[in-house]
Structures are given as structure tokens and as C-alpha cells.
Scaffold this motif. Sequence first.
Motif, PDB file in Angstrom:
ATOM      1  N   THR A   1       0.832  -1.202   0.000  1.00 55.93           N
ATOM      2  CA  THR A   1       0.000   0.000   0.000  1.00 55.93           C
ATOM      3  C   THR A   1       0.869   1.255   0.000  1.00 55.93           C
ATOM      4  OG1 THR A   1      -1.784  -1.163   1.146  1.00 55.93           O
ATOM      5  CG2 THR A   1      -1.805   1.252   1.256  1.00 55.93           C
ATOM      6  N   ALA A   2       1.927   1.238   0.817  1.00 56.88           N
ATOM      7  CA  ALA A   2       2.854   2.371   0.858  1.00 56.88           C
ATOM      8  C   ALA A   2       3.548   2.546  -0.487  1.00 56.88           C
ATOM      9  CB  ALA A   2       3.881   2.175   1.973  1.00 56.88           C
ATOM     10  N   ALA A   3       3.939   1.435  -1.111  1.00 55.11           N
ATOM     11  CA  ALA A   3       4.589   1.501  -2.423  1.00 55.11           C
ATOM     12  C   ALA A   3       3.646   2.113  -3.450  1.00 55.11           C
ATOM     13  CB  ALA A   3       5.034   0.114  -2.861  1.00 55.11           C
ATOM     14  N   ARG A   4       2.391   1.699  -3.404  1.00 52.80           N
ATOM     15  CA  ARG A   4       1.410   2.244  -4.353  1.00 52.80           C
ATOM     16  C   ARG A   4       1.216   3.740  -4.145  1.00 52.80           C
ATOM     17  NH1 ARG A   4      -5.024   1.205  -4.653  1.00 52.80           N
ATOM     18  NH2 ARG A   4      -5.370   2.462  -6.495  1.00 52.80           N
ATOM     19  N   ALA A   5       1.095   4.159  -2.903  1.00 48.16           N
ATOM     20  CA  ALA A   5       0.910   5.589  -2.610  1.00 48.16           C
ATOM     21  C   ALA A   5       2.112   6.395  -3.089  1.00 48.16           C
ATOM     22  CB  ALA A   5       0.684   5.796  -1.116  1.00 48.16           C
ATOM     23  N   LEU A   6       3.296   5.911  -2.830  1.00 49.68           N
ATOM     24  CA  LEU A   6       4.505   6.620  -3.261  1.00 49.68           C
ATOM     25  C   LEU A   6       4.626   6.646  -4.783  1.00 49.68           C
ATOM     26  CD1 LEU A   6       6.901   5.306  -0.508  1.00 49.68           C
ATOM     27  CD2 LEU A   6       6.293   7.708  -0.897  1.00 49.68           C
ATOM     28  N   THR A   7       4.201   5.570  -5.434  1.00 41.13           N
ATOM     29  CA  THR A   7       4.209   5.547  -6.894  1.00 41.13           C
ATOM     30  C   THR A   7       3.234   6.580  -7.443  1.00 41.13           C
ATOM     31  OG1 THR A   7       4.801   3.213  -6.883  1.00 41.13           O
ATOM     32  CG2 THR A   7       3.865   4.080  -8.926  1.00 41.13           C
ATOM     33  N   GLU A   8       2.075   6.708  -6.821  1.00 44.44           N
ATOM     34  CA  GLU A   8       1.108   7.715  -7.247  1.00 44.44           C
ATOM     35  C   GLU A   8       1.650   9.124  -7.050  1.00 44.44           C
ATOM     36  OE1 GLU A   8      -2.503   6.799  -5.150  1.00 44.44           O
ATOM     37  OE2 GLU A   8      -2.899   5.028  -6.374  1.00 44.44           O
ATOM     38  N   VAL A   9       2.336   9.356  -5.932  1.00 45.21           N
ATOM     39  CA  VAL A   9       2.962  10.668  -5.706  1.00 45.21           C
ATOM     40  C   VAL A   9       3.982  10.935  -6.804  1.00 45.21           C
ATOM     41  CG1 VAL A   9       4.529  11.963  -4.200  1.00 45.21           C
ATOM     42  CG2 VAL A   9       2.578  10.746  -3.220  1.00 45.21           C
ATOM     43  N   HIS A  10       4.807   9.941  -7.090  1.00 42.12           N
ATOM     44  CA  HIS A  10       5.809  10.104  -8.148  1.00 42.12           C
ATOM     45  C   HIS A  10       5.142  10.457  -9.472  1.00 42.12           C
ATOM     46  CE1 HIS A  10       9.089   9.399 -10.913  1.00 42.12           C
ATOM     47  NE2 HIS A  10       8.290   8.582 -11.571  1.00 42.12           N
ATOM     48  N   THR A  11       4.126   9.718  -9.836  1.00 44.81           N
ATOM     49  CA  THR A  11       3.438   9.940 -11.110  1.00 44.81           C
ATOM     50  C   THR A  11       2.830  11.331 -11.183  1.00 44.81           C
ATOM     51  OG1 THR A  11       2.965   7.579 -11.271  1.00 44.81           O
ATOM     52  CG2 THR A  11       1.616   9.056 -12.622  1.00 44.81           C
ATOM     53  N   LYS A  12       2.142  11.747 -10.123  1.00 45.43           N
ATOM     54  CA  LYS A  12       1.490  13.056 -10.117  1.00 45.43           C
ATOM     55  C   LYS A  12       2.501  14.198 -10.152  1.00 45.43           C
ATOM     56  CE  LYS A  12      -2.712  11.467  -7.909  1.00 45.43           C
ATOM     57  NZ  LYS A  12      -3.564  11.491  -6.731  1.00 45.43           N
ATOM     58  N   VAL A  13       3.565  14.075  -9.373  1.00 44.99           N
ATOM     59  CA  VAL A  13       4.577  15.136  -9.355  1.00 44.99           C
ATOM     60  C   VAL A  13       5.319  15.191 -10.683  1.00 44.99           C
ATOM     61  CG1 VAL A  13       6.714  15.927  -8.251  1.00 44.99           C
ATOM     62  CG2 VAL A  13       4.818  15.126  -6.851  1.00 44.99           C
ATOM     63  N   ALA A  14       5.641  14.042 -11.256  1.00 43.61           N
ATOM     64  CA  ALA A  14       6.325  14.017 -12.551  1.00 43.61           C
ATOM     65  C   ALA A  14       5.435  14.628 -13.637  1.00 43.61           C
ATOM     66  CB  ALA A  14       6.719  12.591 -12.919  1.00 43.61           C
ATOM     67  N   GLU A  15       4.156  14.302 -13.613  1.00 46.50           N
ATOM     68  CA  GLU A  15       3.212  14.881 -14.575  1.00 46.50           C
ATOM     69  C   GLU A  15       3.109  16.387 -14.389  1.00 46.50           C
ATOM     70  OE1 GLU A  15       0.390  15.004 -17.680  1.00 46.50           O
ATOM     71  OE2 GLU A  15       1.755  13.416 -17.074  1.00 46.50           O
ATOM     72  N   LEU A  16       3.022  16.820 -13.160  1.00 44.12           N
ATOM     73  CA  LEU A  16       2.959  18.246 -12.856  1.00 44.12           C
ATOM     74  C   LEU A  16       4.220  18.942 -13.356  1.00 44.12           C
ATOM     75  CD1 LEU A  16       1.508  20.576 -11.420  1.00 44.12           C
ATOM     76  CD2 LEU A  16       2.709  19.910  -9.343  1.00 44.12           C
ATOM     77  N   ALA A  17       5.368  18.342 -13.145  1.00 43.97           N
ATOM     78  CA  ALA A  17       6.629  18.926 -13.599  1.00 43.97           C
ATOM     79  C   ALA A  17       6.642  19.062 -15.120  1.00 43.97           C
ATOM     80  CB  ALA A  17       7.802  18.082 -13.122  1.00 43.97           C
ATOM     81  N   ARG A  18       6.126  18.064 -15.824  1.00 43.55           N
ATOM     82  CA  ARG A  18       6.074  18.143 -17.296  1.00 43.55           C
ATOM     83  C   ARG A  18       5.176  19.280 -17.740  1.00 43.55           C
ATOM     84  NH1 ARG A  18       6.295  12.635 -16.871  1.00 43.55           N
ATOM     85  NH2 ARG A  18       4.051  12.345 -16.919  1.00 43.55           N
ATOM     86  N   HIS A  19       4.043  19.441 -17.095  1.00 42.02           N
ATOM     87  CA  HIS A  19       3.090  20.485 -17.500  1.00 42.02           C
ATOM     88  C   HIS A  19       3.555  21.878 -17.140  1.00 42.02           C
ATOM     89  CE1 HIS A  19       0.519  17.460 -18.857  1.00 42.02           C
ATOM     90  NE2 HIS A  19      -0.515  17.600 -18.064  1.00 42.02           N
ATOM     91  N   THR A  20       4.301  22.033 -16.081  1.00 43.78           N
ATOM     92  CA  THR A  20       4.652  23.371 -15.609  1.00 43.78           C
ATOM     93  C   THR A  20       5.889  23.940 -16.280  1.00 43.78           C
ATOM     94  OG1 THR A  20       5.878  22.468 -13.745  1.00 43.78           O
ATOM     95  CG2 THR A  20       3.585  23.099 -13.358  1.00 43.78           C
ATOM     96  N   LYS A  21       6.567  23.188 -17.109  1.00 49.13           N
ATOM     97  CA  LYS A  21       7.753  23.734 -17.774  1.00 49.13           C
ATOM     98  C   LYS A  21       7.387  24.844 -18.748  1.00 49.13           C
ATOM     99  CE  LYS A  21      10.626  19.791 -17.096  1.00 49.13           C
ATOM    100  NZ  LYS A  21      11.543  18.817 -17.546  1.00 49.13           N
ATOM    101  N   THR A  22       6.151  24.866 -19.229  1.00 49.72           N
ATOM    102  CA  THR A  22       5.774  25.877 -20.221  1.00 49.72           C
ATOM    103  C   THR A  22       4.520  26.645 -19.825  1.00 49.72           C
ATOM    104  OG1 THR A  22       4.452  24.268 -21.432  1.00 49.72           O
ATOM    105  CG2 THR A  22       6.732  24.544 -22.137  1.00 49.72           C
ATOM    106  N   SER A  23       4.074  26.531 -18.578  1.00 50.57           N
ATOM    107  CA  SER A  23       2.809  27.177 -18.243  1.00 50.57           C
ATOM    108  C   SER A  23       2.963  28.124 -17.060  1.00 50.57           C
ATOM    109  CB  SER A  23       1.747  26.124 -17.930  1.00 50.57           C
ATOM    110  OG  SER A  23       2.133  25.358 -16.828  1.00 50.57           O
ATOM    111  N   SER A  24       1.884  28.812 -16.748  1.00 54.21           N
ATOM    112  CA  SER A  24       1.915  29.825 -15.703  1.00 54.21           C
ATOM    113  C   SER A  24       1.724  29.218 -14.318  1.00 54.21           C
ATOM    114  CB  SER A  24       0.781  30.829 -15.952  1.00 54.21           C
ATOM    115  OG  SER A  24      -0.456  30.198 -15.736  1.00 54.21           O
ATOM    116  N   ALA A  25       2.042  30.023 -13.296  1.00 56.12           N
ATOM    117  CA  ALA A  25       1.922  29.541 -11.919  1.00 56.12           C
ATOM    118  C   ALA A  25       0.463  29.246 -11.567  1.00 56.12           C
ATOM    119  CB  ALA A  25       2.496  30.568 -10.955  1.00 56.12           C
ATOM    120  N   GLY A  26      -0.473  30.063 -12.042  1.00 56.88           N
ATOM    121  CA  GLY A  26      -1.877  29.823 -11.737  1.00 56.88           C
ATOM    122  C   GLY A  26      -2.326  28.479 -12.261  1.00 56.88           C
TER     123      GLY A  26
END
Length: 147
Positions: A101-126
Motif C-alpha cells: 500500500t505504501a509503495a502504491r501511494a509513493l508511486t502515485e505521488v511520483h506519477t502526479k509530481v512528474a506529470e505536474l513537472a512536465r506540464h509546468t515547464k511551459t505554463s503559468s503559476a496559476g
Amino acid sequence: MAKPITSADCEAVRRLHAEGKSRNQIARETGRSAATVSKIAAELGLAFSGGARVAAATEARTADAAARREQLADDALDGALAQVERVGAADSARDARDYATAARALTEVHTKVAELARHTKTSSAGGMLDRLADALLGPQFGAPDGG
């Protein structure tokens, strides 16, 4: 009701501005709000010229946040891998389930943060904040058309 602006307030703003203090520093030193300091400064014909400095600080903060997001994604993935290794060495089925369960939660955090990082390289703070809210709370809380 707001406290009236006095001549002492005006003189303090004039003096502190001449010393090179920022609007927020003047507000702290005089005990007045930043908006009041801005109003007094405008009436006195004073301006706060921190635009370039603020832009540079914002750019540095944005770069720092991007680096921290990358570090968070890496740490989450490392943590997930460590939890997966613990599953095989678990003393009980309950421990194995907890590690998984902990591994799954950490994997989800990784996925969400990595996705967020990809999207924010070219977009605004809002937009980044909206996507972060969507990632953490679900789109029904962050998107105007979601609920």
C-alpha cells in the motif's frame, strides 16, 4: 474602521523610502498595511522600483520549485522501490499488504509530481496551482466545470 493617515505616517514613509526600504519593510516598521504605505507613497509621488528585482527573485523561485519537484518525484520513486523490497521480506501478510500500500501511494505521488513537472515547464503559476489541486484533490475541486 481604518486608522486615519497622519502627517507622522507620511513623514515616516518619506524617510524610510529615502533610506531605500521596500514597501513591505516600511509597512512592518510603521505598523501600517502595505496598501496604506502604497497609498501614502502615491500621494507623495514616491515609487517602489523593485520590478526587475522581483522578476529575478520570481524566476529563481520558479527554478528552485522545479528542482524540488524533481527531487520529490525521485524520492517518491526511491521510497516506492524500498517498500516493494520490504514486501518480500515481510513477517506477515498484513505487513506485506502495508508495504505494498505504501509503495502504491509513493508511486502515485511520483506519477502526479512528474506529470505536474512536465506540464509546468511551459505554463503559468496559476495553471500549475490548478493542476496541483486537481492532482491532489481531484478535478471536481480544482476545475470550475467539475463540480
